[in-house]
Design an enzyme around this catalytic site. Structure first.
Site, mmCIF file in Angstrom:
data_model
loop_
_atom_site.group_PDB
_atom_site.id
_atom_site.type_symbol
_atom_site.label_atom_id
_atom_site.label_comp_id
_atom_site.label_asym_id
_atom_site.label_seq_id
_atom_site.Cartn_x
_atom_site.Cartn_y
_atom_site.Cartn_z
ATOM 1 N N ARG A 50 1.642 11.591 -1.890
ATOM 2 C CA ARG A 50 2.025 10.603 -0.953
ATOM 3 C C ARG A 50 3.486 10.357 -1.045
ATOM 4 N NH1 ARG A 50 -1.799 5.505 -1.766
ATOM 5 N NH2 ARG A 50 -0.601 4.828 0.040
ATOM 6 N N ASP B 186 -5.171 -1.758 6.000
ATOM 7 C CA ASP B 186 -6.188 -0.859 5.149
ATOM 8 C C ASP B 186 -7.511 -0.798 5.558
ATOM 9 O OD1 ASP B 186 -4.310 -0.325 3.095
ATOM 10 O OD2 ASP B 186 -4.590 -2.256 2.058
ATOM 11 N N LYS C 99 -1.809 7.424 3.837
ATOM 12 C CA LYS C 99 -2.730 6.577 2.821
ATOM 13 C C LYS C 99 -3.367 7.305 1.875
ATOM 14 C CE LYS C 99 -1.491 2.805 4.444
ATOM 15 N NZ LYS C 99 -0.463 1.904 3.639
#
Ligand code: S3P
Length: 460
Positions: free
Chosen positions: A145, A338, A365
């Site tokens: 990430r 989310d 994500k």
């Protein structure tokens, strides 16, 4: 307590590693409904922050409703490894013996943060201001990430941080750097970046200010205020100064609206459903999922809105209702960031087309949530076209099949909910990471009526 800090840390790291080697499969039978009352576990964002600020506070902080899941335990282990005595969690209760703003100790090993982006990004800011060196590592997903979004502005503040050439973790943070406050215009709306810089700002000379391009979750600001640390907000700019102190307090963690979202969608799409979710956090920086579902025609009632521990909470009642496709307003994207995996399931069950734009963040994500959801929905027979910054979904009939969650907790739970409207069994692989945010998902979903089982197998 302090004597066994490292053995506890080691054991937890081993179990985090062991989890990632097993293939947990969710098998969900089609149809059925959701009915009854439930309290989903505590808010992940608030739980992380309670450990961080409780550790830096003077005095003893008592947390209730703490999320006992791998991500928050990773944060807890990191602070234990830096000498903070933390009791629990026992049934969501945690007692933190704060060491004060300057009381953290050098960890004797790397701080392993599992799958948790929030732990890594917030800690990078906090640790840039400490006198000691530290190294932050994570699992394969976290190691992919992007971290430049925090390391670039932190370096501007004077932090000394090394990353891989790709700008990913491990993050090697040199202690003793003299930080200077900066003004930072965030290029992406990110609460993790904002919080990282505010935490670094507690240790920087002069004022640190951050402008957000769109409102993002404000739990850090609220909780700093709750611990008595001054935070200023002027429009879209948030400011802190060094030299303050945090005073221990009680933190009542509300239920996580991001976990509640699975049942909001589930109850909306399942025939004859009627579910009440208790004590859910309804902080306005988090309620995009409610707004989006209501625009799609959902029947959602907010009952007894009240305040708990500096955060607004309410009970939420959802009854089944026919959904229709919409163009999702871009302003709602950061407020539901989310929840898109399960919102794509809502879109698949809606009449007509749903279009999401302005959500390129979903690609970085825990997995590439645009691609992984589009792939899975297509396997289930839905016309779901990924775009660079979103997806176009034509509502249709969900079939059956095997989908891969790619180790992403929210993808695993979203496809489980899809079974409520599927024509056959849905099998989802690589679901162990549901433990990062919602370890009791299967049990709680079964209690409300979802026909789901979890099967353990080896990854082949
Ligand atoms: C979080 C912020 C969000 C969210 C993450 C938790 C937080 O990330 O996706 O699950 O606790 O600050 P971004 O701020 O990077 O969008």
């Amino acid at each position: 307590m302090r004597g066994n800090v490292f053995s506890t840390n080691w054991k937890n790291n081993q179990s985090l590693n062991a989890m990632s080697n097993s293939n947990v499969i969710f098998r969900v039978q089609p149809g059925g409904s959701l009915r009854g009352e439930a309290r989903v576990p505590g808010d992940k964002s608030v739980s992380h922050r309670s450990i961080m600020l409780g550790s830096l506070a003077e005095g003893t902080t008592r947390v209730s409703g703490f999320l006992q899941a791998e991500d928050c335990l990773a944060t807890m282990n990191a602070f234990r490894a830096m000498g903070v005595e933390i009791e629990g969690p026992v049934e969501g209760c945690v007692t933190i013996h704060g060491v004060g703003m300057h009381g953290l100790k050098a960890p004797t090993q790397e701080l392993y943060l599992g799958n948790s982006g929030t732990s890594m990004r917030l800690l990078s800011g906090l640790l840039s201001g400490q006198a000691f060196d530290s190294v932050l590592t994570g699992d394969p997903s976290l190691s992919r990430r992007p971290m430049k979004r925090v390391t670039n502005p932190l370096r501007e503040m004077g932090a000394e941080i090394e990353t891989t050439a790709a700008g990913t973790s491990p993050l090697k943070i040199k202690g003793g750097a003299k930080l200077k406050g900066i003004h930072y215009d965030m290029p992406v709306a990110s609460a993790q970046v904002k919080s990282c810089l505010l935490l670094a700002g507690l240790y920087a000379e002069g004022e640190t200010s951050v402008r957000e391009p769109a409102p993002t979750r404000d739990h850090t600001e609220r909780m700093l205020t709750g611990f008595g640390y001054p935070v200023e907000r002027e429009g879209d700019v948030i400011k802190v100064r060094p030299g303050g102190k945090l005073t221990a307090c009680d933190v009542d963690v509300p239920s996580d609206i991001s976990s509640a979202a699975f049942f909001m969608v589930g109850a909306s799409i399942a025939e004859g459903a009627d579910v009440t979710l208790k004590h859910v956090g309804i902080n306005p920086t988090r309620t995009g999922v409610i707004d989006i579902l209501k625009l799609m025609g959902a029947d959602i009632e907010i009952i007894d809105p009240r305040e708990a521990g500096g955060e607004p909470v309410a009970d939420i009642r959802i009854k089944s209702s026919p959904l229709h496709g919409i163009d999702i307003p871009e302003a709602l994207v950061p407020l539901a960031i989310d929840e898109f995996p399960v919102l794509f399931v809502a879109a698949a069950c809606a009449e007509g087309q749903t279009r999401l734009t302005g959500a390129e963040e979903l690609r970085v994500k825990e997995s590439d949530r645009i691609q992984v959801m589009a792939d899975g929905l297509q396997i289930l027979g839905i016309d779901a076209q990924p775009t660079p910054d979103g997806m176009i979904v034509q509502g249709g009939k969900l079939g059956s099949g095997k989908v891969d969650s790619h180790g992403d907790h929210r993808i695993a739970m979203a496809f489980s909910i899809a079974a409520l409207r599927a024509s056959g069994t849905i099998e989802i692989s690589d679901c162990a990471n549901v433990n990062t945010s919602f370890p009791i998902f299967v049990e709680l979903a079964r209690g409300l009526g979802l026909d789901i089982v979890s099967i353990e197998g080896e990854i082949v």
